[in-house]
Motif scaffolding. Structure first.
Motif, PDB file in Angstrom:
ATOM      1  N   GLY A  16       0.823  -1.195   0.000  1.00 10.52           N
ATOM      2  CA  GLY A  16       0.000   0.000   0.000  1.00 10.52           C
ATOM      3  C   GLY A  16       0.858   1.245   0.000  1.00 10.52           C
ATOM      4  O   GLY A  16       2.045   1.197  -0.327  1.00 10.52           O
ATOM      5  N   GLY A  17       0.232   2.355   0.372  1.00  6.23           N
ATOM      6  CA  GLY A  17       0.997   3.579   0.399  1.00  6.23           C
ATOM      7  C   GLY A  17       0.164   4.792   0.752  1.00  6.23           C
ATOM      8  O   GLY A  17      -1.052   4.713   0.966  1.00  6.23           O
ATOM      9  N   LEU A  18       0.848   5.926   0.819  1.00  8.56           N
ATOM     10  CA  LEU A  18       0.212   7.208   1.053  1.00  8.56           C
ATOM     11  C   LEU A  18       0.930   8.223   0.173  1.00  8.56           C
ATOM     12  O   LEU A  18       2.149   8.369   0.269  1.00  8.56           O
ATOM     13  CB  LEU A  18       0.324   7.638   2.515  1.00  8.56           C
ATOM     14  N   VAL A  19       0.174   8.889  -0.694  1.00  5.05           N
ATOM     15  CA  VAL A  19       0.792   9.879  -1.570  1.00  5.05           C
ATOM     16  C   VAL A  19       0.119  11.229  -1.398  1.00  5.05           C
ATOM     17  O   VAL A  19      -1.081  11.313  -1.133  1.00  5.05           O
ATOM     18  CB  VAL A  19       0.733   9.443  -3.054  1.00  5.05           C
ATOM     19  N   MET A  20       0.922  12.275  -1.527  1.00  2.02           N
ATOM     20  CA  MET A  20       0.407  13.635  -1.505  1.00  2.02           C
ATOM     21  C   MET A  20       0.430  14.149  -2.934  1.00  2.02           C
ATOM     22  O   MET A  20       1.479  14.156  -3.591  1.00  2.02           O
ATOM     23  CB  MET A  20       1.255  14.530  -0.595  1.00  2.02           C
ATOM     24  N   VAL A  21      -0.741  14.545  -3.419  1.00  2.00           N
ATOM     25  CA  VAL A  21      -0.900  14.995  -4.799  1.00  2.00           C
ATOM     26  C   VAL A  21      -1.790  16.231  -4.813  1.00  2.00           C
ATOM     27  O   VAL A  21      -2.350  16.625  -3.791  1.00  2.00           O
ATOM     28  CB  VAL A  21      -1.530  13.882  -5.677  1.00  2.00           C
ATOM     29  N   GLN A  22      -1.935  16.840  -5.976  1.00  2.00           N
ATOM     30  CA  GLN A  22      -2.863  17.952  -6.121  1.00  2.00           C
ATOM     31  C   GLN A  22      -4.250  17.513  -5.659  1.00  2.00           C
ATOM     32  O   GLN A  22      -4.677  16.407  -5.944  1.00  2.00           O
ATOM     33  CB  GLN A  22      -2.895  18.392  -7.583  1.00  2.00           C
ATOM     34  N   LYS A  23      -4.956  18.378  -4.940  1.00  3.79           N
ATOM     35  CA  LYS A  23      -6.245  18.000  -4.353  1.00  3.79           C
ATOM     36  C   LYS A  23      -7.221  17.477  -5.407  1.00  3.79           C
ATOM     37  O   LYS A  23      -7.954  16.497  -5.172  1.00  3.79           O
ATOM     38  CB  LYS A  23      -6.852  19.209  -3.628  1.00  3.79           C
ATOM     39  N   GLU A  24      -7.232  18.087  -6.564  1.00  2.93           N
ATOM     40  CA  GLU A  24      -8.120  17.636  -7.636  1.00  2.93           C
ATOM     41  C   GLU A  24      -7.793  16.204  -8.047  1.00  2.93           C
ATOM     42  O   GLU A  24      -8.685  15.391  -8.294  1.00  2.93           O
ATOM     43  CB  GLU A  24      -8.007  18.564  -8.843  1.00  2.93           C
ATOM     44  N   VAL A  25      -6.513  15.900  -8.124  1.00  2.67           N
ATOM     45  CA  VAL A  25      -6.084  14.545  -8.482  1.00  2.67           C
ATOM     46  C   VAL A  25      -6.455  13.568  -7.376  1.00  2.67           C
ATOM     47  O   VAL A  25      -6.918  12.449  -7.639  1.00  2.67           O
ATOM     48  CB  VAL A  25      -4.567  14.506  -8.756  1.00  2.67           C
ATOM     49  N   ALA A  26      -6.254  13.974  -6.132  1.00  3.62           N
ATOM     50  CA  ALA A  26      -6.615  13.122  -4.996  1.00  3.62           C
ATOM     51  C   ALA A  26      -8.092  12.770  -5.040  1.00  3.62           C
ATOM     52  O   ALA A  26      -8.484  11.606  -4.849  1.00  3.62           O
ATOM     53  CB  ALA A  26      -6.276  13.828  -3.683  1.00  3.62           C
ATOM     54  N   ASP A  27      -8.934  13.763  -5.315  1.00  4.20           N
ATOM     55  CA  ASP A  27     -10.377  13.523  -5.376  1.00  4.20           C
ATOM     56  C   ASP A  27     -10.728  12.533  -6.477  1.00  4.20           C
ATOM     57  O   ASP A  27     -11.593  11.663  -6.299  1.00  4.20           O
ATOM     58  CB  ASP A  27     -11.122  14.840  -5.610  1.00  4.20           C
ATOM     59  N   ARG A  28     -10.059  12.634  -7.604  1.00  5.72           N
ATOM     60  CA  ARG A  28     -10.340  11.735  -8.726  1.00  5.72           C
ATOM     61  C   ARG A  28      -9.866  10.314  -8.434  1.00  5.72           C
ATOM     62  O   ARG A  28     -10.522   9.338  -8.815  1.00  5.72           O
ATOM     63  CB  ARG A  28      -9.690  12.268 -10.003  1.00  5.72           C
ATOM     64  N   LEU A  29      -8.732  10.203  -7.781  1.00  5.93           N
ATOM     65  CA  LEU A  29      -8.205   8.872  -7.480  1.00  5.93           C
ATOM     66  C   LEU A  29      -9.140   8.073  -6.582  1.00  5.93           C
ATOM     67  O   LEU A  29      -9.260   6.854  -6.723  1.00  5.93           O
ATOM     68  CB  LEU A  29      -6.825   8.987  -6.828  1.00  5.93           C
ATOM     69  N   VAL A  30      -9.799   8.741  -5.656  1.00  3.76           N
ATOM     70  CA  VAL A  30     -10.642   8.025  -4.686  1.00  3.76           C
ATOM     71  C   VAL A  30     -12.118   8.034  -5.058  1.00  3.76           C
ATOM     72  O   VAL A  30     -12.949   7.475  -4.333  1.00  3.76           O
ATOM     73  CB  VAL A  30     -10.457   8.599  -3.263  1.00  3.76           C
ATOM     74  N   ALA A  31     -12.475   8.651  -6.187  1.00  5.94           N
ATOM     75  CA  ALA A  31     -13.876   8.747  -6.589  1.00  5.94           C
ATOM     76  C   ALA A  31     -14.454   7.373  -6.913  1.00  5.94           C
ATOM     77  O   ALA A  31     -13.749   6.478  -7.384  1.00  5.94           O
ATOM     78  CB  ALA A  31     -14.015   9.665  -7.797  1.00  5.94           C
ATOM     79  N   GLY A  32     -15.753   7.220  -6.665  1.00  8.07           N
ATOM     80  CA  GLY A  32     -16.436   5.962  -6.945  1.00  8.07           C
ATOM     81  C   GLY A  32     -17.363   6.079  -8.140  1.00  8.07           C
ATOM     82  O   GLY A  32     -17.630   7.176  -8.638  1.00  8.07           O
ATOM     83  N   PRO A  33     -17.872   4.945  -8.630  1.00  3.90           N
ATOM     84  CA  PRO A  33     -18.782   4.946  -9.780  1.00  3.90           C
ATOM     85  C   PRO A  33     -19.973   5.868  -9.557  1.00  3.90           C
ATOM     86  O   PRO A  33     -20.505   5.957  -8.449  1.00  3.90           O
ATOM     87  CB  PRO A  33     -19.229   3.483  -9.868  1.00  3.90           C
ATOM     88  N   GLY A  34     -20.354   6.576 -10.612  1.00  6.64           N
ATOM     89  CA  GLY A  34     -21.486   7.484 -10.534  1.00  6.64           C
ATOM     90  C   GLY A  34     -21.092   8.913 -10.252  1.00  6.64           C
ATOM     91  O   GLY A  34     -21.871   9.837 -10.473  1.00  6.64           O
ATOM     92  N   SER A  35     -19.874   9.122  -9.773  1.00  7.79           N
ATOM     93  CA  SER A  35     -19.398  10.470  -9.504  1.00  7.79           C
ATOM     94  C   SER A  35     -18.994  11.154 -10.806  1.00  7.79           C
ATOM     95  O   SER A  35     -18.482  10.521 -11.721  1.00  7.79           O
ATOM     96  CB  SER A  35     -18.206  10.427  -8.543  1.00  7.79           C
ATOM     97  N   LYS A  36     -19.173  12.466 -10.871  1.00  9.11           N
ATOM     98  CA  LYS A  36     -18.780  13.215 -12.065  1.00  9.11           C
ATOM     99  C   LYS A  36     -17.271  13.225 -12.268  1.00  9.11           C
ATOM    100  O   LYS A  36     -16.788  13.452 -13.382  1.00  9.11           O
ATOM    101  CB  LYS A  36     -19.305  14.653 -11.974  1.00  9.11           C
ATOM    102  N   ILE A  37     -16.517  12.998 -11.196  1.00  9.19           N
ATOM    103  CA  ILE A  37     -15.052  13.014 -11.324  1.00  9.19           C
ATOM    104  C   ILE A  37     -14.463  11.608 -11.372  1.00  9.19           C
ATOM    105  O   ILE A  37     -13.251  11.430 -11.395  1.00  9.19           O
ATOM    106  CB  ILE A  37     -14.401  13.833 -10.186  1.00  9.19           C
ATOM    107  N   TYR A  38     -15.316  10.606 -11.374  1.00  8.55           N
ATOM    108  CA  TYR A  38     -14.872   9.220 -11.524  1.00  8.55           C
ATOM    109  C   TYR A  38     -14.387   9.038 -12.955  1.00  8.55           C
ATOM    110  O   TYR A  38     -15.068   9.400 -13.911  1.00  8.55           O
ATOM    111  CB  TYR A  38     -16.045   8.299 -11.236  1.00  8.55           C
ATOM    112  N   GLY A  39     -13.192   8.502 -13.110  1.00 12.15           N
ATOM    113  CA  GLY A  39     -12.633   8.351 -14.447  1.00 12.15           C
ATOM    114  C   GLY A  39     -11.527   7.328 -14.492  1.00 12.15           C
ATOM    115  O   GLY A  39     -11.424   6.451 -13.632  1.00 12.15           O
ATOM    116  N   VAL A  40     -10.674   7.452 -15.495  1.00 10.64           N
ATOM    117  CA  VAL A  40      -9.611   6.472 -15.715  1.00 10.64           C
ATOM    118  C   VAL A  40      -8.721   6.279 -14.482  1.00 10.64           C
ATOM    119  O   VAL A  40      -8.460   5.142 -14.074  1.00 10.64           O
ATOM    120  CB  VAL A  40      -8.772   6.859 -16.945  1.00 10.64           C
ATOM    121  N   PRO A  41      -8.220   7.356 -13.849  1.00  8.87           N
ATOM    122  CA  PRO A  41      -7.380   7.142 -12.666  1.00  8.87           C
ATOM    123  C   PRO A  41      -8.102   6.390 -11.558  1.00  8.87           C
ATOM    124  O   PRO A  41      -7.511   5.538 -10.885  1.00  8.87           O
ATOM    125  CB  PRO A  41      -7.014   8.565 -12.226  1.00  8.87           C
TER     126      PRO A  41
END
Length: 300
Positions: free
Chosen positions: A146-171
């Motif tokens: 596992g791990g913990l990464v610090m990234v741009q907040k927008e990227v962080a939100d996309r990485l953890v987004a679930g199905p059905g979310s507007k920011i859910y995508g390839v990442p």
């Protein structure tokens, strides 16, 4: 650990001595707040036996925090000046025998380069390569738990987004192939030098078993790429280029138990894997996404 960490004055002095000026090209924003370093180390949930892989250690702020907890730290640094200086910085403040510095590109790291093998990825990642780095390292380093990464907040939100979310995508989907992820907090711009114009976010992830056994990850990822290249379209339309026609795409989707009228943003990674399994059974393996793009970056 408190006395070993670098504060704003130490960061500026060290950078000045090395003649280092942070560059946007390398995505360099150095953490100069010891409390943020402690927060990251704590949130990572490291054990004394963990071997940490840190990408982009920069001047060594987080490196010193990690060395206070982990058994060993592999630090991968693209900037040759910073890579050369890191051992000296650590020697003055921590046990340098626990550190291995690798001068090079994290996107080219292989398992054979890292001994002992890393068990956790903990890093303040350059904004411009954060997603590709995480996905690459998870693909080539099976020892990462596992791990913990610090990234741009927008990227962080996309990485953890679930199905059905507007920011859910390839990442979101590709990270879900490897691991369960969750948001682990916001980090303000003021803790960095230079100060970025956006907030950062912490993402914690824990590796899990492959969602579906005996299915090609490369094929699943091609399907994900195709689905989100035209995310407003139904899967029947979005996967037409990949499957060799809309009719073929429909057959594959029905065989996978998925409505052809569904959009990719509604599917879990397990459902994407089911499409790949059905495609293999029907002989519609596909070669490229409709655009030929490999979506490792943040997808809108």
């Amino acid at each position: 650990m408190a006395d070993a960490l670098l504060g704003p004055a130490e960061i500026r002095e060290l950078a000045g001595r090395l003649g280092v000026a942070p560059t946007k090209k390398l995505g360099q924003n150095f953490v100069h707040d010891p409390n943020t370093v402690r927060r990251i180390v704590t949130a990572a949930g490291l054990t004394p036996d963990d071997v940490v892989l840190e990408v982009g250690p920069g001047l060594g702020s987080l490196t010193l925090g990690l060395l206070g907890t982990a058994a060993h730290v592999h630090a991968v640094e693209l900037d040759p000046v910073l890579a050369a200086a890191l051992p000296e910085t650590v020697t003055a403040r921590a046990d340098v025998t626990k550190l291995t510095v690798h001068a090079g590109d994290a996107l080219k790291v292989t398992a054979g380069q890292l001994t002992p093998p890393p068990t956790m990825l903990v890093a303040n990642l350059p904004y411009n390569v954060a997603v590709p780095v995480v996905l690459h390292l998870l693909s080539v380093l099976p020892t990462l738990r596992g791990g913990l990464v610090m990234v741009q907040k927008e990227v962080a939100d996309r990485l953890v987004a679930g199905p059905g979310s507007k920011i859910y995508g390839v990442p979101s989907v590709k990270l879900a192939w490897y691991a369960d992820s969750r948001a682990a907090g916001r980090v303000p711009p003021a803790v960095f030098w230079p100060v970025p114009n956006v907030d950062s976010g912490l993402v914690h992830f824990s590796r899990h078993a492959t969602p579906v056994a005996d299915v090609s990850r490369a094929l699943v990822f091609r399907i994900i790429d195709a689905a989100f290249a035209q995310r407003r379209k139904t899967l029947r339309a979005a996967l037409a280029g990949w499957a060799g026609g809309a009719d073929n795409a429909e057959k594959v989707l029905l065989a996978a138990g998925i409505s052809p009228q569904t959009r990719g943003e509604a599917l879990t990674v397990t459902e994407f894997a089911a499409i790949a399994t059905a495609a293999t059974a029907l002989g519609h393996g596909g070669k490229l996404s409709p655009t030929g793009r490999q979506h490792e970056e943040v997808d809108s």
